[in-house]
Design a protein around this motif. Structure first.
Motif: not given
Length: 832
Positions: A249-272
């Motif tokens: 949790i944070g009030q503001y997020y850095t670009e790499d943190q946004w990439l972390n969240m977006h990566s987690f949302s599509m990692i299952r599709k990538w592994l499949q």
């Protein structure tokens, strides 16, 4: 485009319907106007938009005009042709970095509707801006899956991901494009590209910053002074002690943190798509023979090595990420939204662990303790029901390899969740999805699955419209010989189950201590009171049971129907009742594939009994009896001896005139089955005594319904019932020729019956002629007993083509003889 009307509660449902109708009419009127726009008017409108875009006047008028243009091009079935000038202006605006976001989105939406066309060809080869790339690639990929276009988009996305962009250029905007490419053509990526993106995912997942982002300064005089970024927090407010995840949790997020969240949302599709092609893909059977401790050490040693191939390293880092999420989910969230996020992340984390373990069984021994501990933490909390499903899926896939007894986990899932959360539509839908995905494994390996149908029916009973398609596909897998009779009763009582759930849902639990009734002769209570009544509670407990095996049905169904009568008109109950005939058809289609003689005998007994014991819902009884009628023919054809074996019950059923009044269609089919299958041709145990008993019963019944009474109120019986009764009597008499004179006497009474003043007023002339013609035909046929026996009681192989193709067969000669017999002059008493 239309103002949304305000709906107040005080007006009630009638006002809501009026406002909804008004809004619907206005929307329909607007759509009609958009469809009727002529090409000439459209050209003028496009010229105005072209001028606006050329002057870069991105005001409210520009937004309104683009909204109207989008409506015009999207509401018609055929493609609207826009001028080349407008198309190029839309494209140039889309590439203009300073254009407002609403303008960009509308331009993109319009181009998606009108492309592809020869006037404009889009390309992303020279695009360097992330936002523009996102909008353009969306349009290109929407046009179709042309290999060259998909490859071009994919190559540009990967090139931009590799480049170092200026601050504020969001690489995360490119991940949805990559996800779309995986949906359309995953083979577009070669091995080198897959490894490159896998390395990126590792960095984004595991090495994101643990400090919060800094808000962008407006540059004004009162801008706050820069200060040291704060640390990322856990959901409970504590400072994060490990790497960043979507639960940080944070009030503001850095670009790499946004990439972390977006990566987690599509990692299952990538592994499949690419996870199974890694170098560490030995045969699973060979791995299962290794000692678990050795495998754990091998995995642990490989974890610390940075020399692993990119795909294996991605699996390893994803595994660590999921473990971190499961650890974070144990913290008590300060906000409800964070608590819901914890549950969603648990679902995804366990699903990813299952995927990783399926791709590389080496991970099973490391993942199982984590998943087992999670199960122990959530199994007593019904709020984690949706998390429980992927956990059980993990057990289902890997418990055998890990040598873990998981029967208690399966029992908990199938007995607790449906009974407590039957009213949760999302849980019900995901539960059925889980059962459908794993139905083969559940049928073969999980003992509680076949016994759980009383509980699963609660989901269907409460959520009939949304879950019926799911359940109709699952039903064949729930049916087995041991529980088929109980399931038949449960399907027939499904509306009662819905009513009982409604009563249980509405009644306060305090009634249990206030209503203690032991007098069985008192006035029947309402369903809500009955659900808490001590005397009636046992009936409700049976209907609401969680597992099969407590008995096929109960003795007091009439009482249950009586106490639930006030629920019979409830919409949920009526909707549920409408699905029962279809469920019965599916049930019988499956059962007849494996049913033997004893089981068919049981089914017939249930059909005869339950044809009278059905919940009193409009049209419900008639529809169920219609299914019974059709299935009676199927069961008799599959096992003809059942007529002889169940002769006592059939005699009792056929002897009641009330059965004609209450269930004429089903009764007629029973009588037909007796006439068709009570024969030595189908069962050598058929005796003259049995034939005579059926004959006497049906003869008395025919006499009862055709005798002339002085009463003013004479019941009208269908001509179909009368003709089937006459035909069945003739069939039985042809097999015991001593009965022929009695049949002839009964048939001779038909004309006085139908021509009497009282009866003729009840029947049409066509009905009267139908009865007289059948009586005349049967009477003439019985004058030649040997021919009658062949025609009315043919052997079982009458359908053999030889009887119709072989010129030496006797059947054609017999048919000609019968035709002559039936065409004789009517016997005395039969003339019209």
């Amino acid at each position: 485009l239309l103002p949304v009307p305000t709906i107040t509660v005080t007006g009630g449902f009638r006002r809501f319907k009026a406002v909804a109708a008004m809004f619907g009419a206005s929307a329909e009127n607007l759509l009609r106007q958009a469809r009727e726009v002529q090409d000439e008017d459209l050209q003028k409108f496009c010229s105005r938009i072209s001028t606006i875009l050329l002057n870069k006047e991105y005001n409210k008028e520009a937004v309104d005009s683009l909204q109207k243009l989008f409506l015009i091009v999207s509401v018609t079935k055929y493609s609207r042709t826009l001028p080349r000038d407008v198309l190029h202006k839309l494209h140039s605006t889309l590439c203009f970095l300073k254009a407002p976001q609403p303008i960009l989105v509308l331009c993109s939406a319009i181009l998606r509707e009108v492309l592809p066309c020869s006037a404009l060809t889009l390309s992303c080869d020279e695009v360097n801006d992330m936002k523009t790339m996102s909008l353009l690639s969306n349009i290109i990929l929407t046009q179709g899956s042309k290999t060259n276009e998909v490859e071009a988009v994919c190559s540009r996305v990967l090139k931009l991901l590799e480049s170092r962009q200026a601050e504020g250029q969001g690489s995360r905007l490119l991940l949805p494009i990559l996800s779309k490419v995986l949906d359309i053509a995953p083979a577009t990526l070669n091995e080198e590209q897959v490894n490159g993106v896998s390395k990126k995912f590792v960095d984004w997942l595991r090495y994101a910053s643990t400090l919060q982002g800094v808000p962008l300064s407006s540059g004004g005089f009162f801008s706050p002074r820069s200060r040291q970024p704060a640390s990322i927090l856990e959901v409970d407010g504590a400072v994060a002690g490990d790497f960043f995840t979507v639960l940080s949790i944070g009030q503001y997020y850095t670009e790499d943190q946004w990439l972390n969240m977006h990566s987690f949302s599509m990692i299952r599709k990538w592994l499949q798509c690419f996870g199974e092609s890694g170098g560490n893909s030995n045969d699973a059977d060979e791995k299962s023979e290794l000692d678990s401790s050795v495998m754990s050490m091998v995995s642990a040693s490989s974890t610390s090595s940075r020399l692993m191939p990119p795909k294996e390293r991605l699996r390893e880092k994803t595994f660590e990420y999921c473990n971190r999420l499961i650890e974070q989910s144990d913290r008590k969230a300060l906000k409800k939204s964070d608590s819901e996020l914890q549950k969603a992340c648990l679902v995804e984390a366990v699903t990813l662990l299952d995927l990783i373990c399926r791709q590389d069984p080496l991970f099973v021994y490391r993942a199982f303790p984590v998943v087992k501990a999670l199960y122990g933490r959530i199994n007593s909390d019904s709020g984690f029901a949706r998390v429980l499903l992927p956990v059980v899926q993990f057990y289902l896939n890997h418990s055998e390899l890990a040598a873990v007894d998981s029967e208690a986990v399966y029992r908990h899932l199938f007995t607790k969740i449906p009974s407590e959360l039957y009213h949760d539509t999302m849980v019900a839908f995901e539960f059925f999805q889980f059962c459908r995905r794993n139905r083969k494994t559940l049928s073969e390996n999980v003992g509680i699955f076949h016994k759980s149908f009383p509980n699963l029916l609660k989901f269907l009973a409460w959520n009939t419209p949304s879950l019926f398609p799911e359940f109709i596909e699952l039903l064949p897998d729930l049916i087995c010989p041991d529980t088929s009779i109980e399931m038949l009763h449960s399907l027939l009582d499904l509306p009662c189950l819905t009513a009982a759930l409604e009563a249980q849902f509405r009644s306060p639990t305090s009634l249990a201590s206030e209503k203690v009734v032991t007098d069985q002769s008192r006035k029947t209570p309402t369903s809500a009171e009955a659900s808490q009544d001590q005397y009636l509670r046992r009936i409700f407990l049976y209907i609401l049971r969680v597992e099969a095996g407590a008995g096929d049905t109960i003795d007091r169904l009439n009482l249950l129907h009586e106490v639930l009568l006030d629920m019979a008109q409830q919409p949920r109950v009526v909707q549920c009742a409408q699905t029962v005939p279809i469920l019965l058809q599916v049930f019988f289609n499956v059962v007849t594939q494996f049913a033997d003689g004893p089981l068919i005998n049981q089914l017939i007994l249930v059909i005869l009994e339950r044809s009278s014991l059905l919940y009193d819902i409009p049209d419900f009884k008639a529809e169920v009896q219609r299914v019974f009628s059709s299935q009676l023919r199927v069961l008799c054809k599959k096992y003809p001896p059942l007529i002889v074996e169940q002769s006592k019950e059939l005699l009792e059923f056929c002897g009641a005139v009330s059965n004609i009044i209450n269930k004429e269609n089903f009764f007629t089919h029973v009588v037909w089955a007796v006439g068709e299958y009570m024969s030595l041709s189908y069962d050598k145990r058929c005796t003259v005594e049995q034939i005579t008993k059926f004959f006497e019963t049906l003869e008395a019944l025919l006499f009862e319904i055709t005798q002339l009474r002085a009463s003013a109120c004479v019941p009208k019986y269908s001509p179909w019932v009368i003709t089937v009764l006459m035909t069945t009597l003739a069939k039985l008499a042809s097999r015991s020729q001593d009965l022929i004179p009695r049949v002839s006497l009964s048939l001779s009474k038909m004309r006085p019956f139908v021509r009497s003043a009282l009866i003729s007023s009840l029947y049409s002339e066509d009905d009267i002629q139908e009865i007289l013609a059948r009586a005349n035909e049967l009477n003439n046929l019985l004058k030649a007993p040997n021919v009658a026996q062949l025609i009315l009681g043919p052997s079982a192989d009458i359908a053999n083509p030889r009887w119709y193709k072989d010129t030496n067969a006797s059947l054609p000669l017999t048919l000609r003889t019968v035709s002559k017999v039936l065409q004789r002059e009517p016997a005395p008493g039969f003339s019209a």
